[in-house]
Motif scaffolding. Structure first.
Motif, PDB file in Angstrom:
ATOM      1  N   GLU A  63      39.871 -38.583  88.267  1.00 48.86           N
ATOM      2  CA  GLU A  63      39.149 -39.512  89.139  1.00 48.86           C
ATOM      3  C   GLU A  63      39.754 -39.482  90.529  1.00 48.86           C
ATOM      4  O   GLU A  63      40.369 -40.443  90.993  1.00 48.86           O
ATOM      5  CB  GLU A  63      39.189 -40.925  88.543  1.00 48.86           C
ATOM      6  CG  GLU A  63      38.404 -41.087  87.261  1.00 48.86           C
ATOM      7  CD  GLU A  63      36.919 -40.791  87.463  1.00 48.86           C
ATOM      8  OE1 GLU A  63      36.392 -41.152  88.547  1.00 48.86           O
ATOM      9  OE2 GLU A  63      36.298 -40.221  86.558  1.00 48.86           O
ATOM     10  N   LEU A  64      39.587 -38.356  91.196  1.00 48.42           N
ATOM     11  CA  LEU A  64      40.053 -38.152  92.563  1.00 48.42           C
ATOM     12  C   LEU A  64      38.889 -37.631  93.390  1.00 48.42           C
ATOM     13  O   LEU A  64      37.877 -37.193  92.823  1.00 48.42           O
ATOM     14  CB  LEU A  64      41.201 -37.132  92.578  1.00 48.42           C
ATOM     15  CG  LEU A  64      42.490 -37.528  91.831  1.00 48.42           C
ATOM     16  CD1 LEU A  64      43.454 -36.346  91.791  1.00 48.42           C
ATOM     17  CD2 LEU A  64      43.143 -38.735  92.492  1.00 48.42           C
ATOM     18  N   PRO A  65      38.996 -37.678  94.712  1.00 48.76           N
ATOM     19  CA  PRO A  65      37.913 -37.148  95.557  1.00 48.76           C
ATOM     20  C   PRO A  65      37.542 -35.725  95.147  1.00 48.76           C
ATOM     21  O   PRO A  65      38.405 -34.854  95.021  1.00 48.76           O
ATOM     22  CB  PRO A  65      38.518 -37.192  96.963  1.00 48.76           C
ATOM     23  CG  PRO A  65      39.486 -38.326  96.899  1.00 48.76           C
ATOM     24  CD  PRO A  65      40.082 -38.264  95.525  1.00 48.76           C
ATOM     25  N   GLY A  66      36.259 -35.513  94.908  1.00 49.67           N
ATOM     26  CA  GLY A  66      35.805 -34.202  94.484  1.00 49.67           C
ATOM     27  C   GLY A  66      35.891 -33.989  92.985  1.00 49.67           C
ATOM     28  O   GLY A  66      35.415 -32.978  92.472  1.00 49.67           O
ATOM     29  N   LYS A  67      36.512 -34.933  92.289  1.00 51.61           N
ATOM     30  CA  LYS A  67      36.701 -34.842  90.837  1.00 51.61           C
ATOM     31  C   LYS A  67      37.158 -33.448  90.400  1.00 51.61           C
ATOM     32  O   LYS A  67      36.447 -32.721  89.700  1.00 51.61           O
ATOM     33  CB  LYS A  67      35.412 -35.228  90.116  1.00 51.61           C
ATOM     34  CG  LYS A  67      35.048 -36.701  90.282  1.00 51.61           C
ATOM     35  CD  LYS A  67      33.903 -37.106  89.375  1.00 51.61           C
ATOM     36  CE  LYS A  67      33.650 -38.614  89.455  1.00 51.61           C
ATOM     37  NZ  LYS A  67      32.536 -39.051  88.578  1.00 51.61           N
ATOM     38  N   PRO A  68      38.370 -33.062  90.810  1.00 50.83           N
ATOM     39  CA  PRO A  68      38.868 -31.727  90.466  1.00 50.83           C
ATOM     40  C   PRO A  68      39.148 -31.572  88.975  1.00 50.83           C
ATOM     41  O   PRO A  68      39.428 -32.550  88.279  1.00 50.83           O
ATOM     42  CB  PRO A  68      40.172 -31.624  91.274  1.00 50.83           C
ATOM     43  CG  PRO A  68      40.626 -33.047  91.393  1.00 50.83           C
ATOM     44  CD  PRO A  68      39.365 -33.844  91.562  1.00 50.83           C
ATOM     45  N   VAL A  69      39.075 -30.337  88.491  1.00 53.26           N
ATOM     46  CA  VAL A  69      39.347 -30.035  87.093  1.00 53.26           C
ATOM     47  C   VAL A  69      40.835 -30.216  86.807  1.00 53.26           C
ATOM     48  O   VAL A  69      41.693 -29.805  87.600  1.00 53.26           O
ATOM     49  CB  VAL A  69      38.938 -28.586  86.749  1.00 53.26           C
ATOM     50  CG1 VAL A  69      39.349 -28.223  85.322  1.00 53.26           C
ATOM     51  CG2 VAL A  69      37.434 -28.413  86.934  1.00 53.26           C
ATOM     52  N   ALA A  70      41.147 -30.857  85.683  1.00 55.48           N
ATOM     53  CA  ALA A  70      42.539 -31.039  85.274  1.00 55.48           C
ATOM     54  C   ALA A  70      42.895 -29.975  84.237  1.00 55.48           C
ATOM     55  O   ALA A  70      42.063 -29.560  83.431  1.00 55.48           O
ATOM     56  CB  ALA A  70      42.732 -32.425  84.677  1.00 55.48           C
ATOM     57  N   TYR A  71      44.150 -29.539  84.271  1.00 57.77           N
ATOM     58  CA  TYR A  71      44.617 -28.504  83.336  1.00 57.77           C
ATOM     59  C   TYR A  71      45.810 -29.023  82.529  1.00 57.77           C
ATOM     60  O   TYR A  71      46.660 -29.746  83.046  1.00 57.77           O
ATOM     61  CB  TYR A  71      45.024 -27.241  84.099  1.00 57.77           C
ATOM     62  CG  TYR A  71      43.856 -26.542  84.740  1.00 57.77           C
ATOM     63  CD1 TYR A  71      43.148 -25.558  84.057  1.00 57.77           C
ATOM     64  CD2 TYR A  71      43.442 -26.876  86.035  1.00 57.77           C
ATOM     65  CE1 TYR A  71      42.059 -24.921  84.641  1.00 57.77           C
ATOM     66  CE2 TYR A  71      42.356 -26.245  86.627  1.00 57.77           C
ATOM     67  CZ  TYR A  71      41.671 -25.264  85.918  1.00 57.77           C
ATOM     68  OH  TYR A  71      40.600 -24.648  86.504  1.00 57.77           O
ATOM     69  N   ILE A  72      45.820 -28.642  81.258  1.00 51.82           N
ATOM     70  CA  ILE A  72      46.930 -28.981  80.368  1.00 51.82           C
ATOM     71  C   ILE A  72      47.313 -27.738  79.565  1.00 51.82           C
ATOM     72  O   ILE A  72      46.568 -26.762  79.523  1.00 51.82           O
ATOM     73  CB  ILE A  72      46.553 -30.122  79.387  1.00 51.82           C
ATOM     74  CG1 ILE A  72      45.379 -29.688  78.502  1.00 51.82           C
ATOM     75  CG2 ILE A  72      46.233 -31.402  80.145  1.00 51.82           C
ATOM     76  CD1 ILE A  72      45.045 -30.672  77.404  1.00 51.82           C
ATOM     77  N   THR A  73      48.480 -27.782  78.932  1.00 51.85           N
ATOM     78  CA  THR A  73      48.880 -26.684  78.065  1.00 51.85           C
ATOM     79  C   THR A  73      48.171 -26.815  76.714  1.00 51.85           C
ATOM     80  O   THR A  73      47.675 -27.876  76.363  1.00 51.85           O
ATOM     81  CB  THR A  73      50.400 -26.672  77.843  1.00 51.85           C
ATOM     82  OG1 THR A  73      50.817 -27.966  77.378  1.00 51.85           O
ATOM     83  CG2 THR A  73      51.131 -26.335  79.134  1.00 51.85           C
ATOM     84  N   THR A  74      48.141 -25.730  75.957  1.00 50.72           N
ATOM     85  CA  THR A  74      47.417 -25.678  74.695  1.00 50.72           C
ATOM     86  C   THR A  74      48.358 -25.675  73.490  1.00 50.72           C
ATOM     87  O   THR A  74      49.580 -25.564  73.644  1.00 50.72           O
ATOM     88  CB  THR A  74      46.558 -24.406  74.634  1.00 50.72           C
ATOM     89  OG1 THR A  74      47.450 -23.264  74.649  1.00 50.72           O
ATOM     90  CG2 THR A  74      45.613 -24.332  75.818  1.00 50.72           C
ATOM     91  N   SER A  75      47.765 -25.756  72.311  1.00 51.24           N
ATOM     92  CA  SER A  75      48.554 -25.613  71.083  1.00 51.24           C
ATOM     93  C   SER A  75      49.170 -24.225  71.006  1.00 51.24           C
ATOM     94  O   SER A  75      50.258 -24.037  70.468  1.00 51.24           O
ATOM     95  CB  SER A  75      47.664 -25.863  69.857  1.00 51.24           C
ATOM     96  OG  SER A  75      47.208 -27.193  69.819  1.00 51.24           O
ATOM     97  N   ASN A  76      48.465 -23.238  71.568  1.00 54.74           N
ATOM     98  CA  ASN A  76      48.997 -21.874  71.576  1.00 54.74           C
ATOM     99  C   ASN A  76      50.263 -21.795  72.417  1.00 54.74           C
ATOM    100  O   ASN A  76      51.194 -21.037  72.100  1.00 54.74           O
ATOM    101  CB  ASN A  76      47.947 -20.898  72.128  1.00 54.74           C
ATOM    102  CG  ASN A  76      48.356 -19.453  71.979  1.00 54.74           C
ATOM    103  OD1 ASN A  76      48.825 -19.022  70.917  1.00 54.74           O
ATOM    104  ND2 ASN A  76      48.193 -18.684  73.038  1.00 54.74           N
ATOM    105  N   PHE A  77      50.328 -22.580  73.479  1.00 57.13           N
ATOM    106  CA  PHE A  77      51.532 -22.652  74.303  1.00 57.13           C
ATOM    107  C   PHE A  77      52.706 -23.130  73.454  1.00 57.13           C
ATOM    108  O   PHE A  77      53.799 -22.558  73.492  1.00 57.13           O
ATOM    109  CB  PHE A  77      51.303 -23.601  75.481  1.00 57.13           C
ATOM    110  CG  PHE A  77      52.555 -24.061  76.176  1.00 57.13           C
ATOM    111  CD1 PHE A  77      53.180 -23.247  77.109  1.00 57.13           C
ATOM    112  CD2 PHE A  77      53.120 -25.301  75.892  1.00 57.13           C
ATOM    113  CE1 PHE A  77      54.345 -23.660  77.752  1.00 57.13           C
ATOM    114  CE2 PHE A  77      54.275 -25.726  76.526  1.00 57.13           C
ATOM    115  CZ  PHE A  77      54.889 -24.898  77.457  1.00 57.13           C
TER     116      PHE A  77
END
Length: 203
Positions: free
Chosen positions: A138-152
Motif C-alpha cells: 500500500e504505497l504510491p503506485g502499489k509496487p509489487v512486493a517480493y519474498i523468499t520461497t520455500s525453495n530458498f
C-alpha cells in the motif's frame, strides 16, 4: 513405527506432490483441524527419520516436503544426468540477502540499498524459484512486493526464516558505507546440500 491409515494418506500426498505441502492444505484433504494435520505430518516425518532410508521429510515454515537425502545427490545427478546450476553471482547474493532479511520488499527498496539498478537480478531470482511475488504494498503506485520461497529455505538448509544468521549490530558495522550490504553465501540450488553462510551488514 508403523503408519496408520491417515498418516499413509499424508505420506501419499507428500510423495505425489513433489512440492511443499502446508498443514492447512493437508487438513482440508483429511477433513481435520490444522493442529491434527501438524501431528500427522510430524509422525510421518518421525517415521522416515526412524527408517533412516534414502528419503526424508523437510519442514519449511508451515510446509512439509518429501525429498531424497543429500547423501544420495551425486548418484541421483549421475543417473538423471542432472547438471549443476550455475552459482549465483555476487549481485544475486546481495539482492537475495536484502530480500531475505527485509521481506516483503520492492525492487526500488533493493535498488536503494544497493545503489544500482537491480530489476534484472530480482527477475533472475524469481526464475530460479528463490524469490516470488507477494501481492502489492500500500504505497504510491502499489509496487509489487517480493519474498523468499520455500525453495530458498530448502536450498540453504533452513526450516524457517528465524534460522537466518543474525545480522551484526550497528556498532559492528560502523565502517560500512550508507545503504551497503556485503554478503557471502555458499549455494547449491540443485540439492540444497550446502548451507547458508551469510554475513551481511546493512546501514
Amino acid at each position: 513405527m508403523r503408519l496408520n491409515k491417515i498418516e499413509k494418506i499424508a505420506e501419499a500426498v507428500l510423495f505425489a506432490s513433489g512440492e511443499p505441502v502446508s498443514a492447512a492444505r493437508l487438513a482440508q484433504v483429511l477433513e481435520c483441524d490444522i493442529p491434527v494435520a501438524y501431528s500427522v505430518l510430524d509422525r510421518v516425518r518421525d517415521h522416515y527419520e526412524e527408517q533412516d532410508g534414502a528419503v526424508e521429510i523437510l519442514v519449511l515454515n508451515d510446509c512439509y516436503q518429501m525429498v531424497t537425502r543429500e547423501l544420495y545427490a551425486p548418484h541421483i545427478r549421475a543417473a538423471l544426468e542432472i547438471k549443476r546450476n550455475q552459482p549465483l553471482s555476487q549481485a544475486a547474493l546481495e539482492v537475495l540477502a536484502i530480500i531475505a532479511y527485509n521481506q516483503p520488499v520492492t525492487k526500488s527498496f533493493v535498488e536503494q540499498v544497493r545503489g544500482v539498478d537491480s530489476g534484472s537480478v530480482v527477475n533472475t531470482l524469481v526464475e530460479r524459484g528463490l524469490v516470488e511475488e507477494n501481492g502489492r504494498l500500500e504505497l504510491p503506485g502499489k509496487p509489487v512486493a517480493y519474498i523468499t520461497t520455500s525453495n530458498f529455505l530448502r536450498c540453504f538448509g533452513l526450516q524457517s526464516l528465524e534460522q537466518l544468521p543474525t545480522l551484526p549490530s550497528e556498532n559492528d558495522g560502523e565502517d560500512a558505507g550508507e545503504n551497503e550490504i556485503e554478503g557471502q553465501v555458499s549455494f547449491d540450488e540443485q540439492t540444497g546440500s550446502d548451507r547458508m553462510a551469510m554475513a551481511a551488514q546493512l546501514k
